[in-house]
Design an enzyme around this catalytic site. Structure first.
Site, PDB file in Angstrom:
ATOM      1  N   HIS A   1     -22.737  27.678 -40.017  1.00 10.98           N
ATOM      2  CA  HIS A   1     -21.617  27.897 -40.940  1.00 10.98           C
ATOM      3  C   HIS A   1     -22.146  28.281 -42.321  1.00 10.98           C
ATOM      4  O   HIS A   1     -23.099  27.676 -42.804  1.00 10.98           O
ATOM      5  CB  HIS A   1     -20.797  26.601 -40.994  1.00 10.98           C
ATOM      6  CG  HIS A   1     -19.481  26.728 -41.699  1.00 10.98           C
ATOM      7  ND1 HIS A   1     -18.646  27.809 -41.520  1.00 10.98           N
ATOM      8  CD2 HIS A   1     -18.850  25.914 -42.574  1.00 10.98           C
ATOM      9  CE1 HIS A   1     -17.555  27.629 -42.267  1.00 10.98           C
ATOM     10  NE2 HIS A   1     -17.661  26.501 -42.923  1.00 10.98           N
TER      11      HIS A   1
ATOM     12  N   CYS B   1     -16.948  33.107 -42.064  1.00 13.28           N
ATOM     13  CA  CYS B   1     -17.473  32.193 -43.083  1.00 13.28           C
ATOM     14  C   CYS B   1     -18.497  32.864 -43.987  1.00 13.28           C
ATOM     15  O   CYS B   1     -18.499  32.679 -45.202  1.00 13.28           O
ATOM     16  CB  CYS B   1     -18.102  30.975 -42.404  1.00 13.28           C
ATOM     17  SG  CYS B   1     -19.562  31.390 -41.426  1.00 13.28           S
TER      18      CYS B   1
ATOM     19  N   GLN C   1     -10.326  31.206 -44.212  1.00  9.31           N
ATOM     20  CA  GLN C   1     -10.767  32.273 -43.311  1.00  9.31           C
ATOM     21  C   GLN C   1      -9.866  32.403 -42.089  1.00  9.31           C
ATOM     22  O   GLN C   1      -9.897  33.435 -41.416  1.00  9.31           O
ATOM     23  CB  GLN C   1     -12.230  32.054 -42.901  1.00  9.31           C
ATOM     24  CG  GLN C   1     -12.488  30.865 -42.000  1.00  9.31           C
ATOM     25  CD  GLN C   1     -13.972  30.620 -41.757  1.00  9.31           C
ATOM     26  OE1 GLN C   1     -14.659  30.020 -42.576  1.00  9.31           O
ATOM     27  NE2 GLN C   1     -14.481  31.082 -40.609  1.00  9.31           N
TER      28      GLN C   1
END
Ligand SMILES: *[C@@H]1O[C@H](CO)[C@@H](O)[C@H](O)[C@H]1NC(C)=O
Ligand SMILES: *[C@@H]1O[C@H](CO)[C@@H](O)[C@H](O)[C@H]1NC(C)=O
Ligand SMILES: *[C@@H]1O[C@H](CO)[C@@H](O)[C@H](O)[C@H]1NC(C)=O
Length: 368
Positions: free
Chosen positions: A302, A159, A153
């Site tokens: 995340h 994410c 990323q």
């Protein structure tokens, strides 16, 4: 990023222990050997050397001497932090990673990108409760060809888009027997799905988003294009270049899985890789092994992809081997175990892994 008070005080306590005394108990019956004392000259030279190696390995350059010196100070703090993580997470290996020159705050702002969840998108379903009596002890979608190579990323809080494409890539593989890498940039540029109850939780490209919102967008817009047709730039929200005639995978429906390890495993086996959320605090220093920290915040920040599980993972500093989940991350293949993370299974909801789990089903489409 908020840290549990317990985590915070334990880290503080551990920092004090190691600077005050030689061998102490960590409070869980395990001796902690002193590794950090006031740094003597030799250790300072060693840190100098480690920083040089770090810069060369990860091709780091800093714009001037001031920045360089600042990053070296952050690096030293992170080396100490990795040692503390090692003591509190003995079945994993912690150390210098590509993130060793950023503070935990910068790390969370620049390399994660999961928004808080308030309510679920309108088309979210509830996954059916599946039988769990015949679950295998080991299972890995990578071996069955349902997982694309690890992506990166970069400096973008995207994410969530990688977690969503990973789940749809797996579902599309199950529906068509074709593994196609799908476009995160389409989600970053075009998906602005909002939580009807909280405008603050809209998907906003590199500034964060949610996997279920991405599935809602994909369902509504018709599908995702291939990675090669809409490549990743990691730049925030450019003009949406989605072209309906080039859709490569379509969402049929998506569901949330109940927070139960066996249900998660059964859904994984039946439906393909799952989009999950996790608290990434320990991942900044993770190198290998089965991460099973004594304390971990359940505050998810995340988005990642659950691709399998195993019964007995290599745990270098522990005698017994640990059961684990296999997690595909989006920080490139130089991070962790070739881009993957292992977290222990059987410690319910460790680091929040059990409580934001989604499965997606793809429409059967004829490949072009
Ligand atoms: C969900 O439905 C409500 C009411 O129909 C609508 O206002 C809202 O925009 C919808 N949300 C999404 C994410 O589609
Ligand atoms: C969309 O893709 C088709 C097929 O590749 C192409 O012919 C068309 O020009 C594209 N449309 C736009 C607006 O780019
Ligand atoms: C979701 O879609 C798949 C594939 O089209 C279908 O088999 C399944 O029954 C659907 N599930 C739900 C809960 O609607």
């Amino acid at each position: 990023m908020m840290m549990d008070l317990a985590v915070f005080s334990l880290l503080i306590a551990s920092a004090l222990f190691v600077t005050i005394s030689g061998v102490v108990d960590d409070g869980f019956g395990n001796p902690i050997k002193q590794v950090v004392r006031e740094e003597n000259d030799e250790q300072l030279l060693n840190l100098d050397h480690q920083f040089t190696q770090f810069k060369s390995k990860y091709e780091k350059t800093y714009k001037n001497q001031v920045e360089h010196d600042h990053r070296f100070r952050v690096f030293k703090a992170n080396v100490r932090r990795a040692r503390r993580h090692q003591q509190l997470d003995p079945s994993a290996v912690h150390g210098v990673t590509q993130f060793s020159d950023v503070t935990p705050k910068e790390f969370s702002r620049k390399y994660l990108g999961l928004k808080r969840r308030f309510s679920l998108p309108n088309d979210t379903q509830k996954a059916a409760i599946l039988p769990t009596s015949e679950l295998p002890t080991d299972f890995d979608w990578r071996e069955k060809g349902a997982v694309t190579p690890v992506k990166n990323q970069g400096l973008c809080g995207s994410c969530w888009s990688f977690s969503a494409t990973g789940a749809l890539e797996g579902a599309h593989f199950l529906a068509t027997k074709e593994l196609v890498s799908l476009s995160e940039q389409q989600l970053i540029d075009c998906d602005h799905t909002c939580d009807p109850q909280e405008a603050n939780s809209c998907d906003t490209g590199c500034r964060g988003g949610l996997m279920n919102n991405a599935f809602e967008y994909t369902l509504k817009t018709g599908g995702l294009m291939k990675e090669q047709d809409y490549p990743y730039t990691g730049r925030d929200r450019s003009v949406c270049k989605f072209n309906k005639t080039m859709i490569a995978a379509k969402v049929s429906n998506f569901s949330v899985v109940s927070a139960d390890e066996d249900q998660i495993a059964a859904n994984l086996v039946q439906n393909g890789p799952l989009a999950i959320a996790i608290n990434a605090l320990w991942m900044q220093t993770y190198i290998a092994g089965v991460s099973c920290p004594y304390v971990c915040s359940k505050n998810q920040d995340h988005g990642v992809l659950l691709v399998g599980f195993g019964s007995a993972g290599y745990a270098p500093l522990r005698l017994e081997e640990k059961p684990y989940w296999i997690i595909k991350n989006s920080w490139g293949s130089m991070w962790g175990e070739k881009g993957y993370y292992k977290i222990c299974r059987g410690t319910p909801n460790i680091c929040g892994v059990d409580t934001m789990v989604s499965t997606v089903a793809a429409v059967h489409t004829t490949p072009q």
